[in-house]
Design a protein around this motif. Structure first.
Motif, PDB file in Angstrom:
ATOM      1  N   GLU A   1       0.808  -1.217   0.000  1.00 33.86           N
ATOM      2  CA  GLU A   1       0.000   0.000   0.000  1.00 33.86           C
ATOM      3  C   GLU A   1       0.844   1.271   0.000  1.00 33.86           C
ATOM      4  O   GLU A   1       0.320   2.369  -0.222  1.00 33.86           O
ATOM      5  CB  GLU A   1      -0.927   0.005   1.212  1.00 33.86           C
ATOM      6  N   ALA A   2       2.156   1.141   0.253  1.00 35.32           N
ATOM      7  CA  ALA A   2       3.030   2.309   0.287  1.00 35.32           C
ATOM      8  C   ALA A   2       3.441   2.771  -1.107  1.00 35.32           C
ATOM      9  O   ALA A   2       4.077   3.816  -1.254  1.00 35.32           O
ATOM     10  CB  ALA A   2       4.279   2.007   1.116  1.00 35.32           C
ATOM     11  N   TYR A   3       3.073   2.008  -2.130  1.00 38.76           N
ATOM     12  CA  TYR A   3       3.493   2.317  -3.490  1.00 38.76           C
ATOM     13  C   TYR A   3       2.305   2.769  -4.328  1.00 38.76           C
ATOM     14  O   TYR A   3       1.160   2.406  -4.067  1.00 38.76           O
ATOM     15  CB  TYR A   3       4.166   1.092  -4.125  1.00 38.76           C
ATOM     16  N   THR A   4       2.602   3.549  -5.348  1.00 38.51           N
ATOM     17  CA  THR A   4       1.554   4.039  -6.240  1.00 38.51           C
ATOM     18  C   THR A   4       0.998   2.898  -7.078  1.00 38.51           C
ATOM     19  O   THR A   4       1.614   1.829  -7.205  1.00 38.51           O
ATOM     20  CB  THR A   4       2.084   5.126  -7.181  1.00 38.51           C
ATOM     21  N   SER A   5      -0.146   3.135  -7.661  1.00 36.77           N
ATOM     22  CA  SER A   5      -0.757   2.120  -8.529  1.00 36.77           C
ATOM     23  C   SER A   5       0.154   1.779  -9.696  1.00 36.77           C
ATOM     24  O   SER A   5       0.251   0.615 -10.106  1.00 36.77           O
ATOM     25  CB  SER A   5      -2.111   2.622  -9.043  1.00 36.77           C
ATOM     26  N   LEU A   6       0.843   2.778 -10.248  1.00 34.77           N
ATOM     27  CA  LEU A   6       1.766   2.529 -11.358  1.00 34.77           C
ATOM     28  C   LEU A   6       2.915   1.643 -10.913  1.00 34.77           C
ATOM     29  O   LEU A   6       3.313   0.714 -11.634  1.00 34.77           O
ATOM     30  CB  LEU A   6       2.296   3.857 -11.904  1.00 34.77           C
ATOM     31  N   GLN A   7       3.456   1.905  -9.740  1.00 33.07           N
ATOM     32  CA  GLN A   7       4.549   1.075  -9.220  1.00 33.07           C
ATOM     33  C   GLN A   7       4.074  -0.347  -8.945  1.00 33.07           C
ATOM     34  O   GLN A   7       4.789  -1.315  -9.225  1.00 33.07           O
ATOM     35  CB  GLN A   7       5.106   1.711  -7.943  1.00 33.07           C
ATOM     36  N   GLN A   8       2.867  -0.502  -8.421  1.00 26.68           N
ATOM     37  CA  GLN A   8       2.327  -1.828  -8.162  1.00 26.68           C
ATOM     38  C   GLN A   8       2.127  -2.606  -9.464  1.00 26.68           C
ATOM     39  O   GLN A   8       2.366  -3.809  -9.531  1.00 26.68           O
ATOM     40  CB  GLN A   8       0.999  -1.712  -7.415  1.00 26.68           C
ATOM     41  N   THR A   9       1.679  -1.905 -10.507  1.00 24.63           N
ATOM     42  CA  THR A   9       1.517  -2.566 -11.797  1.00 24.63           C
ATOM     43  C   THR A   9       2.862  -3.004 -12.356  1.00 24.63           C
ATOM     44  O   THR A   9       2.970  -4.067 -12.982  1.00 24.63           O
ATOM     45  CB  THR A   9       0.808  -1.619 -12.787  1.00 24.63           C
ATOM     46  N   GLY A  10       3.905  -2.202 -12.132  1.00 27.37           N
ATOM     47  CA  GLY A  10       5.252  -2.595 -12.541  1.00 27.37           C
ATOM     48  C   GLY A  10       5.701  -3.864 -11.846  1.00 27.37           C
ATOM     49  O   GLY A  10       6.339  -4.740 -12.458  1.00 27.37           O
ATOM     50  N   VAL A  11       5.371  -3.990 -10.566  1.00 24.83           N
ATOM     51  CA  VAL A  11       5.683  -5.217  -9.831  1.00 24.83           C
ATOM     52  C   VAL A  11       4.938  -6.402 -10.443  1.00 24.83           C
ATOM     53  O   VAL A  11       5.487  -7.504 -10.575  1.00 24.83           O
ATOM     54  CB  VAL A  11       5.338  -5.057  -8.333  1.00 24.83           C
ATOM     55  N   SER A  12       3.696  -6.184 -10.845  1.00 28.70           N
ATOM     56  CA  SER A  12       2.914  -7.252 -11.480  1.00 28.70           C
ATOM     57  C   SER A  12       3.556  -7.703 -12.791  1.00 28.70           C
ATOM     58  O   SER A  12       3.610  -8.897 -13.091  1.00 28.70           O
ATOM     59  CB  SER A  12       1.479  -6.775 -11.744  1.00 28.70           C
ATOM     60  N   LEU A  13       4.053  -6.751 -13.578  1.00 24.44           N
ATOM     61  CA  LEU A  13       4.725  -7.092 -14.836  1.00 24.44           C
ATOM     62  C   LEU A  13       5.951  -7.953 -14.577  1.00 24.44           C
ATOM     63  O   LEU A  13       6.160  -8.983 -15.233  1.00 24.44           O
ATOM     64  CB  LEU A  13       5.129  -5.825 -15.581  1.00 24.44           C
ATOM     65  N   LEU A  14       6.777  -7.537 -13.607  1.00 23.54           N
ATOM     66  CA  LEU A  14       7.985  -8.290 -13.295  1.00 23.54           C
ATOM     67  C   LEU A  14       7.637  -9.667 -12.748  1.00 23.54           C
ATOM     68  O   LEU A  14       8.218 -10.682 -13.164  1.00 23.54           O
ATOM     69  CB  LEU A  14       8.827  -7.517 -12.280  1.00 23.54           C
ATOM     70  N   GLY A  15       6.686  -9.712 -11.835  1.00 23.78           N
ATOM     71  CA  GLY A  15       6.276 -10.997 -11.276  1.00 23.78           C
ATOM     72  C   GLY A  15       5.711 -11.921 -12.330  1.00 23.78           C
ATOM     73  O   GLY A  15       5.953 -13.132 -12.313  1.00 23.78           O
ATOM     74  N   GLY A  16       4.968 -11.359 -13.286  1.00 25.20           N
ATOM     75  CA  GLY A  16       4.392 -12.161 -14.354  1.00 25.20           C
ATOM     76  C   GLY A  16       5.442 -12.778 -15.253  1.00 25.20           C
ATOM     77  O   GLY A  16       5.342 -13.939 -15.645  1.00 25.20           O
ATOM     78  N   TYR A  17       6.487 -12.006 -15.580  1.00 24.12           N
ATOM     79  CA  TYR A  17       7.524 -12.548 -16.463  1.00 24.12           C
ATOM     80  C   TYR A  17       8.307 -13.651 -15.761  1.00 24.12           C
ATOM     81  O   TYR A  17       8.593 -14.696 -16.352  1.00 24.12           O
ATOM     82  CB  TYR A  17       8.475 -11.447 -16.927  1.00 24.12           C
ATOM     83  N   ILE A  18       8.641 -13.435 -14.508  1.00 24.67           N
ATOM     84  CA  ILE A  18       9.372 -14.453 -13.756  1.00 24.67           C
ATOM     85  C   ILE A  18       8.537 -15.730 -13.649  1.00 24.67           C
ATOM     86  O   ILE A  18       9.055 -16.839 -13.816  1.00 24.67           O
ATOM     87  CB  ILE A  18       9.739 -13.923 -12.357  1.00 24.67           C
ATOM     88  N   ALA A  19       7.243 -15.579 -13.379  1.00 26.50           N
ATOM     89  CA  ALA A  19       6.371 -16.737 -13.210  1.00 26.50           C
ATOM     90  C   ALA A  19       6.209 -17.539 -14.491  1.00 26.50           C
ATOM     91  O   ALA A  19       5.896 -18.724 -14.453  1.00 26.50           O
ATOM     92  CB  ALA A  19       4.997 -16.277 -12.718  1.00 26.50           C
ATOM     93  N   ALA A  20       6.437 -16.915 -15.641  1.00 25.42           N
ATOM     94  CA  ALA A  20       6.203 -17.587 -16.930  1.00 25.42           C
ATOM     95  C   ALA A  20       7.366 -18.448 -17.387  1.00 25.42           C
ATOM     96  O   ALA A  20       7.236 -19.213 -18.336  1.00 25.42           O
ATOM     97  CB  ALA A  20       5.926 -16.540 -18.008  1.00 25.42           C
ATOM     98  N   LEU A  21       8.512 -18.366 -16.725  1.00 23.71           N
ATOM     99  CA  LEU A  21       9.708 -18.999 -17.245  1.00 23.71           C
ATOM    100  C   LEU A  21       9.801 -20.498 -16.951  1.00 23.71           C
ATOM    101  O   LEU A  21      10.737 -21.155 -17.379  1.00 23.71           O
ATOM    102  CB  LEU A  21      10.958 -18.288 -16.699  1.00 23.71           C
ATOM    103  N   TYR A  22       8.840 -21.049 -16.229  1.00 25.23           N
ATOM    104  CA  TYR A  22       8.854 -22.484 -15.954  1.00 25.23           C
ATOM    105  C   TYR A  22       8.433 -23.254 -17.202  1.00 25.23           C
ATOM    106  O   TYR A  22       7.490 -22.877 -17.889  1.00 25.23           O
ATOM    107  CB  TYR A  22       7.933 -22.810 -14.790  1.00 25.23           C
ATOM    108  N   ILE A  23       9.108 -24.354 -17.462  1.00 27.55           N
ATOM    109  CA  ILE A  23       8.896 -25.092 -18.711  1.00 27.55           C
ATOM    110  C   ILE A  23       8.205 -26.431 -18.468  1.00 27.55           C
ATOM    111  O   ILE A  23       8.200 -27.302 -19.328  1.00 27.55           O
ATOM    112  CB  ILE A  23      10.240 -25.327 -19.445  1.00 27.55           C
ATOM    113  N   ILE A  24       7.588 -26.569 -17.301  1.00 26.06           N
ATOM    114  CA  ILE A  24       6.999 -27.846 -16.916  1.00 26.06           C
ATOM    115  C   ILE A  24       5.944 -28.329 -17.912  1.00 26.06           C
ATOM    116  O   ILE A  24       5.751 -29.530 -18.100  1.00 26.06           O
ATOM    117  CB  ILE A  24       6.391 -27.734 -15.494  1.00 26.06           C
ATOM    118  N   SER A  25       5.252 -27.421 -18.558  1.00 29.33           N
ATOM    119  CA  SER A  25       4.132 -27.816 -19.410  1.00 29.33           C
ATOM    120  C   SER A  25       4.522 -28.011 -20.875  1.00 29.33           C
ATOM    121  O   SER A  25       3.662 -28.371 -21.689  1.00 29.33           O
ATOM    122  CB  SER A  25       3.024 -26.757 -19.336  1.00 29.33           C
TER     123      SER A  25
END
Length: 304
Positions: free
Chosen positions: A207-231
């Motif tokens: 909650e200490a970060y702006t909505s834009l900063q939180q969305t940036g965290v979502s982008l980074l988290g999304g890319y990291i989460a996608a790198l698994y090749i299990i499927s």
């Protein structure tokens, strides 16, 4: 709270039917257009999964396709992609929010968060794939036949149902579940835990970060989460099964025959293309999904 931080304000009550409907719409917006945008990558990936010797590189593939089929050929399968992944996005993101709330808050309030994420994402993907499968079946067949067996979504639907009935649209369902459910479980749980870790490392609450900063965290988290090749092996089998299943052949029989032909190494055909495609897709999807939530005044996903 920092001076510039923006606390979401919304007329939509959290975890109300309107909230879940908003998340469902956000999933459609996040998944349909993004999957359609990478159709040229998906086309090459599917064709190389079916025949690894067909092209030597992505660039060579696109040149060859453009020379023989024109620009439209490079976007072969875009219509079933758009429809199918819009449905899947609705189910994946909408049902995920539903199951995460009911599993974590109502049914099993003392369950570890990671197990809630895994259970919610598995349940959501199970339902989402039922909505995706018919359109995925048409898309894969259009993309893996040269020249494409159909040039339009209507032609693809008619081509399958007239020969195989509606059941033909679902013949890749089990491999689709095998591909999507484990991947989505890992992807969503990893996204949630990655976002938690990022905020923990930054030393301030979300909650200490702006909505834009939180969305940036979502982008980074999304890319990291996608790198698994299990499927990926299951992804190859979905492509091969839709392109090379013999009439009347059972799913397991077809999978066994295909594996005998391609071997373990063949299960990894097209992996580099998929890493680029899925990494970009997932980061964009989480960014769009959470941006849509912010637009409605709702909190971004994860980190709480």
């Amino acid at each position: 709270m920092s001076k510039n931080a923006q606390k979401p304000k919304s007329a939509i009550e959290l975890y109300s039917p309107s909230y879940f409907a908003a998340c469902t719409l956000g999933g459609i917006i996040a998944c349909g257009p993004t999957h359609t945008a990478v159709t040229p990558l998906d086309l090459v990936k599917c064709r190389r999964q079916v025949d690894s010797s067909l092209y030597t590189s992505n660039a060579q593939a696109w040149r060859k396709i453009y020379a023989t089929e024109g620009l439209r050929g490079i976007f072969t399968g875009w219509a079933p992609t758009y429809v199918g992944y819009s449905f899947q996005g609705a189910g994946k993101y909408g049902f995920y929010e539903v199951f995460k709330y009911y599993y974590g808050e109502k049914l099993f309030p003392n369950m570890p968060k990671t197990l809630v994420y895994l259970g919610a994402s598995a349940s959501a993907e199970f339902l989402a794939d039922l909505m995706l499968c018919p359109w995925e079946s048409i898309k894969v067949r259009m993309q893996t036949t040269i020249p494409p067996y159909a040039k339009t979504l209507r032609g693809g639907w008619t081509g399958v149902t007239e020969k195989e009935g509606v059941a033909g649209l679902y013949k890749g369902l089990y491999p689709l579940w095998a591909r999507q459910i484990p991947y989505t479980m890992v992807k969503f749980a990893t996204f949630e835990k990655t976002v938690e870790y990022i905020y923990s490392s930054l030393g301030k609450p979300k909650e200490a970060y702006t909505s834009l900063q939180q969305t940036g965290v979502s982008l980074l988290g999304g890319y990291i989460a996608a790198l698994y090749i299990i499927s990926h092996p299951a992804d190859v089998l979905v492509s091969k099964l839709n392109a090379d299943r013999k009439p009347g052949e059972g799913s397991m029989t077809a999978v066994g025959r295909i594996y005998q032909n391609i071997g373990f190494k063949g299960l990894w055909n097209g992996l580099p293309v998929r890493i680029v495609m899925i990494g970009t897709l997932t980061a964009a999807q989480w960014g769009i999904f959470d941006s849509f939530k912010v637009f409605l005044g709702l909190p971004t996903t994860g980190g709480h």
